[in-house]
Design a protein around this motif. Sequence first.
Motif, PDB file in Angstrom:
ATOM      1  N   MET A  30       0.825  -1.198   0.000  1.00  0.00           N
ATOM      2  CA  MET A  30       0.000   0.000   0.000  1.00  0.00           C
ATOM      3  C   MET A  30       0.857   1.244   0.000  1.00  0.00           C
ATOM      4  SD  MET A  30      -3.337   0.646   2.406  1.00  0.00           S
ATOM      5  CE  MET A  30      -2.542   1.688   3.620  1.00  0.00           C
ATOM      6  N   ALA A  31       2.108   1.145  -0.460  1.00  0.00           N
ATOM      7  CA  ALA A  31       2.990   2.315  -0.440  1.00  0.00           C
ATOM      8  C   ALA A  31       2.398   3.468  -1.233  1.00  0.00           C
ATOM      9  CB  ALA A  31       4.364   1.947  -0.979  1.00  0.00           C
ATOM     10  N   ASN A  32       1.705   3.165  -2.322  1.00  0.00           N
ATOM     11  CA  ASN A  32       1.010   4.189  -3.096  1.00  0.00           C
ATOM     12  C   ASN A  32      -0.461   4.150  -2.695  1.00  0.00           C
ATOM     13  OD1 ASN A  32      -0.390   5.710  -5.064  1.00  0.00           O
ATOM     14  ND2 ASN A  32       1.258   5.369  -6.545  1.00  0.00           N
ATOM     15  N   TYR A  33      -0.835   5.038  -1.789  1.00  0.00           N
ATOM     16  CA  TYR A  33      -2.180   4.975  -1.230  1.00  0.00           C
ATOM     17  C   TYR A  33      -3.238   5.332  -2.266  1.00  0.00           C
ATOM     18  CZ  TYR A  33      -5.920   5.505   2.222  1.00  0.00           C
ATOM     19  OH  TYR A  33      -7.083   5.376   2.938  1.00  0.00           O
ATOM     20  N   GLN A  34      -2.956   6.291  -3.131  1.00  0.00           N
ATOM     21  CA  GLN A  34      -3.928   6.646  -4.156  1.00  0.00           C
ATOM     22  C   GLN A  34      -4.176   5.473  -5.091  1.00  0.00           C
ATOM     23  OE1 GLN A  34      -5.677   9.767  -4.354  1.00  0.00           O
ATOM     24  NE2 GLN A  34      -6.904   8.305  -5.544  1.00  0.00           N
ATOM     25  N   GLU A  35      -3.129   4.760  -5.415  1.00  0.00           N
ATOM     26  CA  GLU A  35      -3.281   3.569  -6.267  1.00  0.00           C
ATOM     27  C   GLU A  35      -4.147   2.529  -5.573  1.00  0.00           C
ATOM     28  OE1 GLU A  35      -0.032   0.385  -7.150  1.00  0.00           O
ATOM     29  OE2 GLU A  35       0.175   1.957  -8.672  1.00  0.00           O
ATOM     30  N   PHE A  36      -3.972   2.380  -4.258  1.00  0.00           N
ATOM     31  CA  PHE A  36      -4.819   1.457  -3.499  1.00  0.00           C
ATOM     32  C   PHE A  36      -6.285   1.892  -3.565  1.00  0.00           C
ATOM     33  CE2 PHE A  36      -7.051   1.097   0.597  1.00  0.00           C
ATOM     34  CZ  PHE A  36      -7.213  -0.282   0.663  1.00  0.00           C
ATOM     35  N   LEU A  37      -6.544   3.174  -3.340  1.00  0.00           N
ATOM     36  CA  LEU A  37      -7.927   3.661  -3.372  1.00  0.00           C
ATOM     37  C   LEU A  37      -8.556   3.461  -4.749  1.00  0.00           C
ATOM     38  CD1 LEU A  37      -7.628   7.018  -1.372  1.00  0.00           C
ATOM     39  CD2 LEU A  37      -8.519   4.838  -0.552  1.00  0.00           C
ATOM     40  N   ASP A  38      -7.784   3.753  -5.779  1.00  0.00           N
ATOM     41  CA  ASP A  38      -8.312   3.627  -7.134  1.00  0.00           C
ATOM     42  C   ASP A  38      -8.586   2.177  -7.510  1.00  0.00           C
ATOM     43  OD1 ASP A  38      -8.085   6.358  -7.358  1.00  0.00           O
ATOM     44  OD2 ASP A  38      -6.180   6.298  -8.461  1.00  0.00           O
TER      45      ASP A  38
END
Length: 818
Positions: free
Chosen positions: A1-9
């Motif tokens: 989950m290092a890239n949180y925006q990528e996780f949300l998307d």
Amino acid sequence: MANYQEFLDGIDRAAYHEGELTWEEDGFTVTRTYQYSPPGCHDSCGVLFYAKDGKLDHVEGDPLSPFTNGKLCMRCLDLPEIVNHPDRVLYPMKRAGERGENKWERITWDEAYDMIETKVKSIREEYGSESIVCVHGTGRNVNWLVPLFGQAALQTPNISTLFFTGFACYMPRVCGAMAPLGDFPIADAAVGHEDRYVDPSFKAPEVIVVWGNEPLASNADGYIGHWLVQCVQMGSRIISIDPRLTWWGARAAYHLQLRPGTDAALACAWLNVIISEGLYDHEFVDCWTSGLDELWEGIKDMTPEWAAPITGLSAEDITASARLYASGNNSAIQWGLAFDQQMSAMALNLAVCDLMAICGNIDRPGGNILVRNSFEINAGYASGEDFTPQSAKDRKLTIARGTGITGGEFIAHACTDGILHCIEAGELPDGEPYPIKMIWFQSSNSLACAGMDAPRDYEALKTVDFIVNADPILTPLSVAVADLLLPVAMSCERNSARTWWTPVRTIYRAVEPAGEAKTDEQIVVDLMPRLNPEAAEAFGWTKDTDIADWYLAGGDGKKHGASSNVKGNISEKAKGGVGMSFQELSEKGGYAYDDWNHTYEKYAKGMLRDDGNPGFSTPSGRIELAPYTYRVWGLTPTPFHTEPPEGPVTTPELMEEYPLILSCGGRSFEFFHSEHRQMPTMREFHPLPLVMVNPVDAEKYRVEDGQWAWIENGHGRFKQVVKVTPRVAPGVIHAEHGWWFPEQEAAEPSLFGTFDSNPNNCTRAFETGEGGIGTNIKSMICRIYPYSAGDELPGEKVTRKGGWGDYTVGAMCGSKVD
């Protein structure tokens, strides 16, 4: 989950039924809510409960919850094993034999309530309501509900976490922070933002100090450990301060493996380095703090060279780690229970708040943010005090009244050592009669967990006339001393609400309570009219959701009524409140964030003080590095180190007989305190209590990995299984707490084996730090040697032979500052 925006998307929101509270899926009824307790830890994680035929079948994390993003620990995933466990208490039961025999008779709720009503009214009339003690355990969302019930219904001022000397869990951190800062600080991991790590105002800490806790295993105090892992993935560096090597220490720039009980010496040395080298934030200190000169005068001689032999660390590492903490533009300190469980508790907490302050890390992104309960929802220890008779309040067992230790009374709890003294002696230390005739336990397994001297506590409880225990499980405490058992529903069977800082969350019932179990809330609703009709009329509660509505409306003890059954105009009385009912908030996802906790640098925006002016909520309006409030409380206003009562410095003559430092109370992934021991999966991962022993000591004292060993001091002994590991330093061992064995015999002398592996056989009541705060539970001395088949077990010693008996009624040790 290092890239949180990528996780949300990447979340398939339709698949997770965004916007729905319940739905049908593959033959299951799914409920979106927040798990809290019982059983559970201090947190409340977003869950999806899957039920079939009225039973909880399995649990999944809810990725739409910004609080935990779908992550769950193994305890939560394994909830169905305990919710559906055959050992649950399902019906009210009264004792049918002698205490300790485990003989019970099923009765109705009305019969149970009749017993309680008769006993309470009789004790009030003959002795006064202060002769009733009301006890809550940790977690379970009863830390405000039980005090409310105790004061409003039982009408006693004596509410406490029983037998926990020195208020040594969380309270020292709360009070130790409120005095210098005016509010409570937590490490900033974007907890205040609904959009979390992508919020444009958030910056990950450059340095994270994980001090005296393992947040991945404990998830304590409303704080989730994996939030900090996310920060590490975003570049945060680690300083680990812990006698054990943890996940954090293995990845740390500095792992400071100090001698247990010497944290305050390290903190003072850090202050010395940072001030003497001018590494502090001069602008912040000049504008927003007071007392730097007094602080410096108090710690100017506490150099790294002074601290090195005390802590067992090198002066070079102390200096370099202090510089690293001070060098970050934003650094955060994640503190834990070790701050409360040592003799320097209040001094240590002050020292670390001073560190946060002088480095300008207060309420700034990636530092230590100041938090309050969301929407000013402040149900707490004052929530029922209006209904306690003044005559009882005047006789509350404060520290001074209960122990003779003088100072300002700043703690809402009744003094647990004072309660123990009065149970044993029937009078106050000054000789004034003060009998304890009844104890109400709710969600507290004191003998297995919190009881600071478990054998002594057992003997004391045996003398109390009437004891009620409300709990989902038959515990050692229940069998040993309870006269009446009340079955409590578990979290998935409960309607409730809670906030520990932010966000506010609801706990929405997914299945009906098993058997005849009732929620904590419903027990309060049922008993309040019987025990105090005036309070029942004022609150106006008729069902559990009424309490949740009252809570969400900002309930704080001066405000009565619930939004679904109002007694008076609550909108005018309530300072806070989320503005939604329990049902409305549940249907909106079960959580709500507020702007207050979302905002940084509140001190500059007039958000902390009641008068709306810039500054902090302290008497001076500044952060008080040498707080005036400490003087009022009778405490030393600058930090210092106090040695443990026994150890290489205090009692070197004892070290030949007891050559090891014993620390205990560390958390594991499988258990929370004494809970979860019935769950087969948890016991498969962690079947037995473990004591960590360094390989050097294992060889020296002839104890082998995987074998049982005795740990013993001059006060008692217990046995655990040796785990030979370099995670602890030579000369230090670390034992687990809270162990009991539901698979063993319930009746005495076994009591589920609760005394056999309990480190609290070795701890001492009445052994506290300055002001009666703090204790020595994490820095005792001991020896270790192999267990042999046929050795006398502590359960037999305690229940049949009077224990070790090296204490006297009312004995007390209050430490002094040199």
